[in-house]
Design an enzyme around this catalytic site. Structure first.
Site, PDB file in Angstrom:
ATOM      1  N   CYS A 102       1.041  -1.004   0.031  1.00 21.12           N
ATOM      2  CA  CYS A 102      -0.385   0.058   0.079  1.00 21.12           C
ATOM      3  C   CYS A 102       0.919   1.152   0.266  1.00 21.12           C
ATOM      4  CB  CYS A 102      -0.958  -0.194   0.855  1.00 21.12           C
ATOM      5  SG  CYS A 102      -2.579   1.402   1.353  1.00 21.12           S
ATOM      6  N   HIS A 145      -3.796  -5.669   1.489  1.00 16.08           N
ATOM      7  CA  HIS A 145      -3.518  -6.034   2.231  1.00 16.08           C
ATOM      8  C   HIS A 145      -3.887  -7.197   2.834  1.00 16.08           C
ATOM      9  CE1 HIS A 145      -2.173  -1.899   3.824  1.00 16.08           C
ATOM     10  NE2 HIS A 145      -3.215  -1.401   3.310  1.00 16.08           N
TER      11      HIS A 145
END
Length: 478
Positions: free
Chosen positions: A329, A426
């Site tokens: 991310c 994630h």
């Protein structure tokens, strides 16, 4: 409602354990935290984001996580300001004093979410925030006694004996509460007792005598708490075992605004992995196999912090020596050629150079993507489940070599030499097959068994632990 004498006294873990214990008794249980402050967030089943602790508590209760379990989430972006998430969606960015003025506006959302949970549950376990004795913040409070007063919810105050001074903390809390607030407190729990419980029997009696509160439990330290996702990055660092003889060494720079660091928990649980969390002032060891750049709530600011520590130079040297780098991310965004924030999403508008290890450019703009995803890694077809939680879009030559295939699209990028990769997803390492494949590429083997099954077993053990040491009958009587 479980309020604390201070932060990190174990409220989140107690609520999770009680949720599991009560659910096993056949009750419909819902966790609730009016206001949370954490950059470790989860995507709820109804699409928004909540604190990771409430997602774990929902799991303990055996129900999907909902945005109504944590209607106000504060995600710090600077020393004085935070992003304000209301019922799962970004509402505003506010400095500390500005947020205090916002609280009257937020209370209706808190009460709405609480009413929804009450309507579907036999019992709602409410977790306070910080300390019940923060009387300087009592006006307009929505997280502790302000919420309890607005809803008439009985309160149990939790103290942590492991940090010392628990008698003073509990008796002092009683002393500073105004009368109407104190009237809502029905009992107390002393948490994290080590050694012979009988040695604190007199302490429990003294607290009860000086506060008038019922002693509802003296809870021994629960060592397996380290197996559960931590809400605070410091908790992860405190619990992390070092394994100098491990087959695989993975280093992670701990940046000031690190987020979603539960991505690391499955790796920390692997006996074959020595997971090194780099604190400020620590150099990157020269013999690590993989560097992971984790998520960040303020990517540009954390990239500046990384450079200030000299870790950018260390990471490039690691790559030149043949090492691997993975960005997750915000960490993925840092690996590129540039990071552009034209609208000032994270701070003053501007564009900064990235680490230059991936041929991508990122623009921080557009709506925040909050989505649960599933797919496979393109290199080997191994499936995974995870979630996305980010602002920004990355484009460039290396995205022609995506890392992941999702449902109907691809994600991430891989460098031409195959040793640098990044993704917006994630939760990759929570999948046993996926984690095993990553470790195999680094010359190590994953332990047998299931990470998710271990979480369930630990929640069961925590529930049984609290059944033994908390007067749950008295709690239900409240």
């Amino acid at each position: 409602m479980f309020q604390g004498t201070g932060s990190s006294v174990g409220k989140s873990l107690l609520v999770a354990g009680l949720a599991r214990a009560l659910a096993r008794r056949g009750l419909r249980v819902r966790p609730f935290k009016p206001q949370n402050m954490s950059n470790n967030a989860a995507v709820a089943a109804d699409g928004g984001e909540i604190g990771r602790a409430q997602a774990l508590q929902a799991r303990a209760a055996g129900v999907p996580p909902s945005v109504h379990m944590n209607p106000v989430l504060l995600k710090p972006q600077s020393e004085t300001g935070a992003q304000v998430v209301v019922q799962g969606r970004v509402h505003a960015t506010a400095r500390a004093r500005e947020y205090q003025a916002m609280k009257p506006f937020l209370m209706p959302f808190v009460l709405d979410s609480f009413a929804r949970l009450r309507a579907e549950a036999d019992i709602v376990l409410v977790e306070g925030a910080g300390s019940a004795s923060e009387i300087n913040l009592r006006a307009g409070d929505i997280a502790n006694m302000g919420f309890a007063r607005a809803t008439g919810t009985p309160v149990v105050v939790v103290g942590d004996i492991d940090r010392g001074g628990v008698i003073a903390a509990l008796v002092g809390t009683r002393a500073v509460l105004e009368a109407a607030d104190a009237a809502l407190v029905r009992g107390f729990i002393v948490n994290r007792m080590r050694g012979d419980l009988s040695l604190f029997a007199e302490g429990m009696a003294q607290i009860a005598a000086r506060t008038g509160w019922a002693p509802l439990g003296l809870v021994p330290f629960f060592g397996d708490a380290r197996r559960l996702p931590a809400e605070d990055a410091q908790d992860l660092m405190d619990h992390l075992p070092r394994r100098p003889g491990a087959r695989c060494r993975i280093a992670v720079p701990v940046l000031p605004r690190i987020s979603n660091f539960d991505d690391l928990d499955p790796l920390a649980a692997e006996p074959a992995v020595d997971l090194i969390l780099l604190r400020p002032g620590m150099p990157l060891p020269g013999d690590v196999d993989l560097v992971i750049l984790p998520g960040s709530k303020a990517t540009i600011a954390d990239l500046a912090a990384l450079r200030a520590e000299g870790w950018d130079t260390d990471i490039r040297a690691h790559h030149r020596r043949g090492g691997h780098v993975l960005g997750l991310c915000g960490g993925y965004q840092m690996l590129g050629m540039s990071l552009d924030d034209p609208g000032g999403v994270e701070g003053p508008p501007g564009c900064v150079p990235g680490l230059g290890l991936l041929a991508i450019d990122t623009v921080l703009a557009g709506d925040k993507r909050l989505e649960r995803v599933a797919g496979t890694t393109l290199a080997d077809g191994i499936p995974f489940q995870g979630y996305e939680m980010h602002i920004g879009r990355s484009t460039g030559a290396d995205t022609a070599r995506p890392l992941l295939a999702l449902e109907g699209r691809v994600d991430g990028a891989v460098s031409a030499d195959g040793r640098v990769a990044g993704t917006y997803v994630h939760g990759l390492f929570a999948d046993d097959a996926q984690r095993g494949a990553w470790l195999a590429r680094l010359g190590a083997s994953a332990a047998p068994g299931s990470y998710e099954a271990e979480i369930e077993a630990t929640l069961d053990a925590l529930g049984a632990h609290l059944e033994q040491h908390v007067d749950i009958g008295a709690l239900l009587g409240l």
